[in-house]
Design an enzyme around this catalytic site. Structure first.
Site, PDB file in Angstrom:
ATOM      1  N   HIS A 157       3.706  -0.793   3.819  1.00 38.86           N
ATOM      2  CA  HIS A 157       3.007   0.472   3.567  1.00 38.86           C
ATOM      3  C   HIS A 157       4.058   1.537   3.272  1.00 38.86           C
ATOM      4  CE1 HIS A 157      -0.410   3.194   3.765  1.00 38.86           C
ATOM      5  NE2 HIS A 157       0.263   4.001   4.569  1.00 38.86           N
ATOM      6  N   THR A 169      -3.634  11.307   3.973  1.00 38.67           N
ATOM      7  CA  THR A 169      -3.489  11.854   5.308  1.00 38.67           C
ATOM      8  C   THR A 169      -4.462  13.001   5.557  1.00 38.67           C
ATOM      9  OG1 THR A 169      -1.755  13.415   4.653  1.00 38.67           O
ATOM     10  CG2 THR A 169      -1.061  11.218   5.343  1.00 38.67           C
ATOM     11  N   TYR A 170      -4.530  13.414   6.815  1.00 39.02           N
ATOM     12  CA  TYR A 170      -5.467  14.439   7.277  1.00 39.02           C
ATOM     13  C   TYR A 170      -4.664  15.496   8.006  1.00 39.02           C
ATOM     14  CZ  TYR A 170      -9.964  16.049   9.287  1.00 39.02           C
ATOM     15  OH  TYR A 170     -11.090  16.760   9.627  1.00 39.02           O
ATOM     16  N   SER A 210       0.821  -1.203   0.000  1.00 41.34           N
ATOM     17  CA  SER A 210       0.000   0.000   0.000  1.00 41.34           C
ATOM     18  C   SER A 210       0.858   1.258   0.000  1.00 41.34           C
ATOM     19  CB  SER A 210      -0.934  -0.006   1.214  1.00 41.34           C
ATOM     20  OG  SER A 210      -0.213  -0.236   2.417  1.00 41.34           O
ATOM     21  N   GLU A 240       0.945   5.712   0.716  1.00 45.80           N
ATOM     22  CA  GLU A 240       0.333   6.839   1.407  1.00 45.80           C
ATOM     23  C   GLU A 240       0.649   8.151   0.694  1.00 45.80           C
ATOM     24  OE1 GLU A 240       0.000   6.857   5.684  1.00 45.80           O
ATOM     25  OE2 GLU A 240       1.051   8.786   5.741  1.00 45.80           O
ATOM     26  N   HIS A 252       5.521   5.259  21.231  1.00 43.64           N
ATOM     27  CA  HIS A 252       4.993   6.589  20.959  1.00 43.64           C
ATOM     28  C   HIS A 252       5.806   7.624  21.735  1.00 43.64           C
ATOM     29  CE1 HIS A 252       2.251  10.011  20.855  1.00 43.64           C
ATOM     30  NE2 HIS A 252       1.608   9.405  19.874  1.00 43.64           N
ATOM     31  N   LYS A 304      -5.722  -0.581  22.009  1.00 45.86           N
ATOM     32  CA  LYS A 304      -6.199   0.124  20.818  1.00 45.86           C
ATOM     33  C   LYS A 304      -6.408  -0.844  19.659  1.00 45.86           C
ATOM     34  CE  LYS A 304      -3.246   3.012  18.894  1.00 45.86           C
ATOM     35  NZ  LYS A 304      -2.451   4.225  18.580  1.00 45.86           N
ATOM     36  N   GLN A 321      15.083  16.342   5.090  1.00 47.58           N
ATOM     37  CA  GLN A 321      13.663  16.096   5.320  1.00 47.58           C
ATOM     38  C   GLN A 321      13.454  14.882   6.222  1.00 47.58           C
ATOM     39  OE1 GLN A 321      11.269  14.553   1.970  1.00 47.58           O
ATOM     40  NE2 GLN A 321       9.908  16.294   2.300  1.00 47.58           N
ATOM     41  N   ARG A 323      -5.585   9.888  17.088  1.00 39.00           N
ATOM     42  CA  ARG A 323      -5.827  10.943  18.069  1.00 39.00           C
ATOM     43  C   ARG A 323      -5.391  12.285  17.491  1.00 39.00           C
ATOM     44  NH1 ARG A 323      -3.019  13.609  22.359  1.00 39.00           N
ATOM     45  NH2 ARG A 323      -4.423  14.123  24.098  1.00 39.00           N
ATOM     46  N   GLY A 324      -4.251  12.319  16.854  1.00 37.57           N
ATOM     47  CA  GLY A 324      -3.784  13.519  16.186  1.00 37.57           C
ATOM     48  C   GLY A 324      -2.890  14.371  17.061  1.00 37.57           C
TER      49      GLY A 324
END
Length: 288
Positions: free
Chosen positions: A265, A48-49, A15, A17, A149, A165, A211, A107-108
């Site tokens: 991914h 993405t958001y 996949s 992104e 995380h 989760k 980057q 969650r963001g």
């Protein structure tokens, strides 16, 4: 369009992104990239958001356009930060009504220069809302961090929360990483907690040294010192940086597949070159 949990149950997935562009030139580049990658026949692609919903409409439009105009199966990212529960329910209802079946619930992170708030405080709360709104239509994924995380107290705490989760979700997708053992250790620790939800490893080929160093710092991913030395030695030669980055990513992908990862991914950064080269290096099939 198939659900991602069904695709994972059927075999290894591959996949890609993408992120919503903010300029006309960026939109043209994304269209070109999609045209170049569609023949590879990805299992699914994700969009993405933006932080705090800054790309809400663009994300929605790209996902729906993919659903209606391409052969690719789209997955929409959605973050809870800076949204009320009612706003998130409305976004989910739009995706449901458009026929979108795959979501990544996050969650963001707090956006820049905006006071953040979370009415839904955890990603699992967003997963549960997607179940409620979707009525069984959505396959819902969540994020995983092989190295833990950045906000977790320690790795044990991180894995416990991640297992909870994943138990509510259909699959996971990891943040990018560079060391295969970090991913394998995570999967083993999750299994020890009784979690067998598939977690797809995320791979970001190094094509731009500055980057990737910035991304690694923001995400908490460790950028291996030996790789950094190799790349800094040729940082004045972008083609050589990209060649080494693609070579290293190919090796990581092969080791992941050999170890039984459920898929790969690719974080494309809206460019097709590295992904196409890795596909060729791995001998992966091309559609048609």
């Amino acid at each position: 369009m198939p659900r991602i949990d069904e695709l994972l149950a059927a075999g290894t997935t591959f996949s890609f992104e993408f992120f919503p562009p903010q300029t006309d030139a960026g939109e043209r580049k994304l269209r070109d990239t999609l045209n170049e990658l569609e023949p590879l026949g990805p299992s699914f692609v994700s969009v993405t958001y933006g932080a705090g919903g800054s790309t809400r409409e663009r994300t929605h439009q790209i996902v729906v356009d993919m659903l209606e105009r391409t052969t690719m199966t789209p997955m929409a990212h959605l973050t809870a930060v800076c949204h009320t529960r009612d706003e998130l329910a409305a976004i989910l209802a739009r995706y449901r009504d458009a026929g979108v079946q795959n979501l990544l619930a996050l969650r963001g992170d707090a956006p820049r220069d905006v006071a953040p708030f979370w009415e839904l405080e955890r990603a699992v709360d967003l997963v549960e809302l997607a179940r409620e709104v979707g009525g069984g239509q959505f396959a819902v994924g969540v994020a995983a961090h092989p190295e833990g995380h950045p906000a977790s107290h320690d790795l044990t705490d991180d894995r416990r929360h991640l297992a909870t989760k994943l138990a509510a979700a259909d699959f996971g997708v990891t943040q990018f990483f560079f060391t295969v053992e970090d991913y394998l250790d995570m999967v083993e620790q999750l299994a020890g907690l009784g979690c067998d939800t598939p977690v797809v490893p995320g791979v970001m080929p190094v094509t731009n040294l500055r980057q990737i160093e910035r991304f690694a710092e923001l995400s908490g991913a460790v950028f291996p010192a030996d790789l950094a030395r190799r790349l800094h030695a040729v940082e004045d030669r972008p083609d050589e940086v990209a060649r080494i980055g693609t070579e290293v990513a190919t090796e990581l992908c092969q080791r992941l597949l050999d170890a039984g990862a459920p898929g790969l991914h690719f974080y494309t950064l809206n460019s097709s070159t590295a992904t196409r080269e890795i596909y060729a290096n791995l001998g992966l099939p091309v559609a048609g």
